[in-house]
Design an enzyme around this catalytic site. Sequence first.
Site, PDB file in Angstrom:
ATOM      1  N   GLU A  47      -6.686  -6.288   1.626  1.00 35.65           N
ATOM      2  CA  GLU A  47      -5.242  -6.495   1.685  1.00 35.65           C
ATOM      3  C   GLU A  47      -4.508  -5.694   0.607  1.00 35.65           C
ATOM      4  O   GLU A  47      -3.409  -5.202   0.837  1.00 35.65           O
ATOM      5  CB  GLU A  47      -4.903  -7.985   1.568  1.00 35.65           C
ATOM      6  CG  GLU A  47      -5.325  -8.815   2.777  1.00 35.65           C
ATOM      7  CD  GLU A  47      -4.673  -8.333   4.072  1.00 35.65           C
ATOM      8  OE1 GLU A  47      -3.641  -7.642   4.008  1.00 35.65           O
ATOM      9  OE2 GLU A  47      -5.207  -8.649   5.156  1.00 35.65           O
ATOM     10  N   TYR A 130       3.265 -11.549   0.661  1.00 34.00           N
ATOM     11  CA  TYR A 130       2.467 -11.157   1.821  1.00 34.00           C
ATOM     12  C   TYR A 130       0.970 -11.374   1.586  1.00 34.00           C
ATOM     13  O   TYR A 130       0.284 -12.011   2.389  1.00 34.00           O
ATOM     14  CB  TYR A 130       2.693  -9.678   2.199  1.00 34.00           C
ATOM     15  CG  TYR A 130       1.591  -9.230   3.117  1.00 34.00           C
ATOM     16  CD1 TYR A 130       1.577  -9.626   4.448  1.00 34.00           C
ATOM     17  CD2 TYR A 130       0.488  -8.505   2.631  1.00 34.00           C
ATOM     18  CE1 TYR A 130       0.516  -9.297   5.290  1.00 34.00           C
ATOM     19  CE2 TYR A 130      -0.572  -8.184   3.454  1.00 34.00           C
ATOM     20  CZ  TYR A 130      -0.548  -8.578   4.778  1.00 34.00           C
ATOM     21  OH  TYR A 130      -1.596  -8.275   5.588  1.00 34.00           O
ATOM     22  N   ASP A 148       4.568  -8.892   6.890  1.00 34.51           N
ATOM     23  CA  ASP A 148       4.609  -7.494   6.459  1.00 34.51           C
ATOM     24  C   ASP A 148       5.574  -6.730   7.383  1.00 34.51           C
ATOM     25  O   ASP A 148       6.319  -7.327   8.151  1.00 34.51           O
ATOM     26  CB  ASP A 148       3.207  -6.885   6.516  1.00 34.51           C
ATOM     27  CG  ASP A 148       2.757  -6.686   7.945  1.00 34.51           C
ATOM     28  OD1 ASP A 148       3.250  -7.403   8.827  1.00 34.51           O
ATOM     29  OD2 ASP A 148       1.924  -5.793   8.194  1.00 34.51           O
TER      30      ASP A 148
END
Length: 359
Positions: A47, A130, A148
């Site tokens: 991520e 996020y 996102d």
Amino acid sequence: MEQTSFTIPLLFNDEAFRHDLLTWYQGNKRLLPWRENQDPYRIWVSEIMLQQTQVDTVIPYFNQFMERYPTIKELAEADEQNVLKSWEGLGYYSRARNLHTAVKEVVEKYDAQVPSDKKELKQLKGIGPYTLGAVLSIAFNHPEPAVDGNVMRVLSRILHIDEDIAKPKTKKLFEEVVKEIISYEDPSSFNQGLMELGALVCHPKNPECETCPVQQHCLAYEHGDQKDLPVKTKQKKQKVSSYYGLVLKNDEGKFFIQKRPDEGLLANMWEFPIVLQEEFDQKELVNWFEVEYGLSINIYTQGKRVRHVFSHVIWEVDVIYASVKGGQKSDGDGKFVTLEELERYPMPNIQQKIKKLIH
DNA sequence: CAGGCGTGGAT
DNA sequence: TATCCAAGCCT
């Protein structure tokens, strides 16, 4: 008229939407390295790498990173310079430094276990709204929004939301929307499904609405104005700065490089010395270097101009080749290294371009 | 909040 | 070539 809140239309069948999205995702999700298991550490690293970076770019970096740092402890014990070297070419290097800092904190405070607690996770360096939701939902199956650019684009079309997605406030709106429609059965697949749909079908330009699995839920498709969504204000144009870049070689054939400051652009990365042309003219370079570094140089030729576009600024670097007497001196963060040794130092792409001009 | 913060792919 | 923009975060 500014819209400050948003209510999901009664017409929107959230249960059917979840079903259609999850069914499509199950049959169409890409086989990606970070989808091989649910190791929170791997999810976390992926991520971070995926922030503002395309999947195809990330894949080789992720694989090499995991080979080199298979566990949190191994990453925590690494030198930052080596971590940055692994990140070299990927950009946004503070991601690597923040990840390294955060991982060390997890080892010390949480016995090397990625916390599944929302507050603890959010406090870690580099984990924003996020990434928090992404790790919680994908690694721990918690029903948390992970909003996102994909999610905002997809949902702005599905629900016909015309708020400016460039504004921070708008993301909060989408987080509230996701909280209302997220799957409690499979929050991981729901969040990833929205992103996957954005990446594979609901493109920024030319969305493939005819094959979209949730076409029947899409208000923008119904209106026929999907090309006008999402609304997003333009970014400012970058300003150009001109530099001299100095390739200095001493009698031993070693080159002078230095470490950049520990904050700001390309922090802690290494570089050939550069100086703004508006601060020092070419005639002043020899004197400037003498004063700044205590080394006497002899300019023998000027090379090409290298242009490099960053996210917010453009550099044009005129490469200057020079020799330097002695050059064992290495006070501060500068040092002389051979071309072979240079390979071990993390250098950003602009410096790689300069390096390639050495012959 | 606005702006700093990299790089490469797509059109 | 110019522009957008891609699984954002920090200050």
